[in-house]
Design a protein around this motif. Structure first.
Motif, mmCIF file in Angstrom:
data_model
loop_
_atom_site.group_PDB
_atom_site.id
_atom_site.type_symbol
_atom_site.label_atom_id
_atom_site.label_comp_id
_atom_site.label_asym_id
_atom_site.label_seq_id
_atom_site.Cartn_x
_atom_site.Cartn_y
_atom_site.Cartn_z
ATOM 1 N N TYR A 361 -5.581 7.190 103.451
ATOM 2 C CA TYR A 361 -4.272 6.947 102.954
ATOM 3 C C TYR A 361 -3.983 8.102 102.299
ATOM 4 C CZ TYR A 361 0.235 4.515 102.299
ATOM 5 O OH TYR A 361 1.509 4.109 102.190
ATOM 6 N N PRO A 362 -2.807 8.745 102.412
ATOM 7 C CA PRO A 362 -2.715 10.279 101.816
ATOM 8 C C PRO A 362 -2.377 10.149 100.361
ATOM 9 C CG PRO A 362 -0.718 9.643 103.170
ATOM 10 C CD PRO A 362 -1.762 8.429 103.244
ATOM 11 N N SER A 363 -1.743 9.165 99.596
ATOM 12 C CA SER A 363 -1.465 9.203 98.504
ATOM 13 C C SER A 363 -1.802 7.962 97.799
ATOM 14 C CB SER A 363 -0.177 9.960 98.062
ATOM 15 O OG SER A 363 0.789 9.338 98.668
ATOM 16 N N PRO A 364 -1.862 7.799 96.448
ATOM 17 C CA PRO A 364 -2.047 6.471 95.688
ATOM 18 C C PRO A 364 -0.654 5.851 95.991
ATOM 19 C CG PRO A 364 -2.536 8.203 94.321
ATOM 20 C CD PRO A 364 -2.181 9.046 95.310
ATOM 21 N N ASP A 365 -0.840 4.411 96.274
ATOM 22 C CA ASP A 365 0.167 3.700 96.358
ATOM 23 C C ASP A 365 -0.045 2.197 96.155
ATOM 24 O OD1 ASP A 365 2.852 2.585 97.112
ATOM 25 O OD2 ASP A 365 3.036 3.889 98.829
ATOM 26 N N LYS A 366 0.862 1.373 96.124
ATOM 27 C CA LYS A 366 0.387 -0.023 96.074
ATOM 28 C C LYS A 366 -0.515 -0.703 97.097
ATOM 29 C CE LYS A 366 4.351 -2.015 93.977
ATOM 30 N NZ LYS A 366 5.646 -2.910 94.106
ATOM 31 N N LEU A 367 -1.670 -1.230 96.702
ATOM 32 C CA LEU A 367 -2.701 -1.302 97.632
ATOM 33 C C LEU A 367 -1.922 -2.367 98.945
ATOM 34 C CD1 LEU A 367 -6.095 -2.338 95.833
ATOM 35 C CD2 LEU A 367 -5.559 -0.464 97.446
ATOM 36 N N GLY A 368 -1.172 -3.303 98.603
ATOM 37 C CA GLY A 368 -0.511 -3.983 99.431
ATOM 38 C C GLY A 368 0.174 -3.294 100.754
ATOM 39 N N LYS A 369 0.707 -2.041 100.290
ATOM 40 C CA LYS A 369 1.554 -1.315 101.041
ATOM 41 C C LYS A 369 0.410 -0.648 101.905
ATOM 42 C CE LYS A 369 5.263 1.866 100.979
ATOM 43 N NZ LYS A 369 6.004 2.613 100.097
ATOM 44 N N GLN A 370 -0.646 -0.423 101.459
ATOM 45 C CA GLN A 370 -1.605 0.601 102.249
ATOM 46 C C GLN A 370 -2.319 -0.316 103.114
ATOM 47 O OE1 GLN A 370 -4.186 3.290 99.933
ATOM 48 N NE2 GLN A 370 -3.151 2.688 97.960
ATOM 49 N N PHE A 371 -2.385 -1.756 102.869
ATOM 50 C CA PHE A 371 -3.115 -2.659 103.750
ATOM 51 C C PHE A 371 -2.091 -2.965 104.890
ATOM 52 C CE2 PHE A 371 -7.060 -4.453 102.674
ATOM 53 C CZ PHE A 371 -7.558 -4.165 101.521
ATOM 54 N N LYS A 372 -0.958 -3.131 104.737
ATOM 55 C CA LYS A 372 0.061 -3.221 105.402
ATOM 56 C C LYS A 372 0.155 -2.210 106.595
ATOM 57 C CE LYS A 372 4.877 -4.754 105.885
ATOM 58 N NZ LYS A 372 6.056 -5.254 105.389
#
Length: 423
Positions: A361-372
């Motif tokens: 994943y390119p940059s830090p973000d909410k984990l939920g968003k990354q899983f989605k």
RNA sequence: GUGGAUGUAGCUCAAUGGUAGAGCGCUGCACUGUGGAUGCAGUGGUUGAGGGUUCGAGCCCCUUCAUCCACCCCA
């Protein structure tokens, strides 16, 4: 859609899922070609118009070719077909090449036509040819290659058939009917069109080109005669050879197959879907005069060409296209936060070094968003490397299909994931 | 080149000539270490473009562009 600049009429954008299909077809073409001992080659996409004037049909050159002047004023064509290029390549190295040549190619072609189902202005074509063997057994090899290709795409003999005829046979039969030599090409054309036209319209057209009522009757009888091939020594040997490939379910004699193009001189083949929903899947045949027409010594040749459009439509209709989601990396490493991002990048690198396909994943973000995101793009596993995992030298691996998540030692992570992938 | 059909939100489609909508998607929240499910809220449009008729046009008329389909030809 407001002001997005449009694509050129008749061109197709290959989005990743489309490209995956095209590449899949290309792989089958490559594999089939190579399994029969054919070598890949490629010609220029740009040619001079003269190359086609010699041998391609008038329609193809005058009306369907992209022609433009380059900066020096030379008339350049975007190639509408490959066969003349092949003929030139053979002619210019005729004395160094070892015959028979077995060559194949896959690439883009352009024809300026009205786009419609199964036909665009820019398309891709597989060409495969044998140069320097004029035997019916060579024709049978090409038919066998064509049948193997259909088989490899998943098409069954009930779904697609290769239809075969011999122009020399048809010529002899037509001569017997007392039909004038001068109108023979036109007779070929109306035979080619027989099943596209209604009975009366066809008869009218046949009369216009100069056939008597009796001859029209005889031609119709002729092109319904499924046993006509028995009159041809060439066709008999062809079908004997075809039998040996155990692919004869795909290959059939068809007296009405004759091909529109003028340059065919012997065996002709066409593939059709048996439902009749589409135009021909591919066509080809023997063209013994082509190399000499571009200035080479006479040499025998035969081959066929498969466009990518119709076969794709047919396979799509029959549900035979491959799963196109396979090309995304099955593993996605999430970024827990800014402080651990570099560690996540290092982990991704470790996994790649171990031979795995990994996106990060390119940059830090909410984990939920990354899983989605991981789920939507089709990754199979998401990897989490947060403060807890780092402290314990572990990583968390979540199976996005089942929802199961386990922590494993970072040192053995690649092996662990590899096992999960294989399961 | 000839003939026909269709253009409304990112997608699929609604809307007797009378206030442009739904579903899906997308964004956010419930849910500050975890996607799919659910609920709530939000984002969404020069109705392809231009002109005409009309008090009033997404709808009718004309022009144009685009897409699709058939013919021609062919992969």
């Amino acid at each position: 859609m407001k002001d997005v600049i449009r694509s050129v009429k008749g061109t197709k954008d290959y989005y990743p899922e489309d490209m995956a299909v095209r590449t899949w077809l290309y792989q089958i073409m490559r594999q089939v070609s190579e399994s029969f001992g054919y070598e890949e080659y490629e010609g220029p996409l740009l040619e001079s118009i003269e190359l086609y004037v010699a041998k391609s049909g008038e329609e193809l050159v005058e009306k369907q070719s992209y022609v433009f002047e380059d900066r020096s004023g030379d008339r350049i064509t975007l190639r509408p077909e490959l066969t003349p290029t092949l003929a030139r390549m053979v002619a210019s190295r005729q004395n160094q090449l070892t015959f028979p040549l077995r060559w194949w190619s896959f690439g883009p072609f352009w024809r300026y036509e009205r786009p419609q189902k199964g036909r665009s202005r820019e398309f891709f074509q597989w060409n495969i040819d044998m140069i320097g063997d004029g035997s019916p057994q060579a024709d049978a090899e090409l038919a066998a290659i064509a049948a193997t290709f259909l088989k490899e795409t998943g098409l069954k003999p009930e779904q697609a058939k290769i239809l075969v005829n011999d122009r020399r046979l048809m010529e002899a039969e037509i001569v017997q009917l007392g039909i004038d030599d001068g109108i023979r090409p036109k007779v070929y054309q109306i035979i080619d069109r027989r099943d596209k036209m209604k009975q009366e319209a066809w008869e009218e057209h046949a009369a216009e080109i100069g056939l008597s009522n009796q001859q029209i009757e005889q031609v119709q009888t002729l092109i319904q005669n499924k046993d006509l091939w028995k009159n041809s020594d060439n066709m008999q040997k062809f079908f004997e050879a075809v039998d040996a490939y155990s692919l004869d379910d795909y290959i059939e004699y068809a007296p009405h197959i004759i091909r529109g193009l003028d340059y065919y001189t012997g065996t002709v083949i066409e593939a059709w879907d048996t439902s009749g929903d589409f135009r021909a899947i591919f066509g080809g045949g023997r063209y013994d005069d082509l190399v000499s027409s571009v200035g080479g010594q006479p040499v025998t040749a035969a081959g066929f060409a498969v466009g990518n459009m119709v076969i794709t439509l047919l396979l799509e209709k029959l549900g035979l296209l491959p799963d196109t989601s396979k090309s995304v990396a099955p593993i996605m490493v999430t970024i827990f936060d800014e402080a651990t991002q570099l560690e996540a990048l290092k982990l991704s690198t470790e996994l790649r070094s171990a031979g795995l396909k990994v996106s990060t994943y390119p940059s830090p973000d909410k984990l939920g968003k990354q899983f989605k995101y991981a789920n939507r793009v089709g990754a199979r596993f998401a990897v989490v490397l947060g403060p807890d995992e780092i402290a314990q030298e572990q990583i968390a691996v979540k199976d996005l299909g089942s929802g199961d998540q386990n922590s494993v030692a970072r040192a053995g992570a690649a092996d662990h994931i590899r096992k999960l992938l294989e399961a």
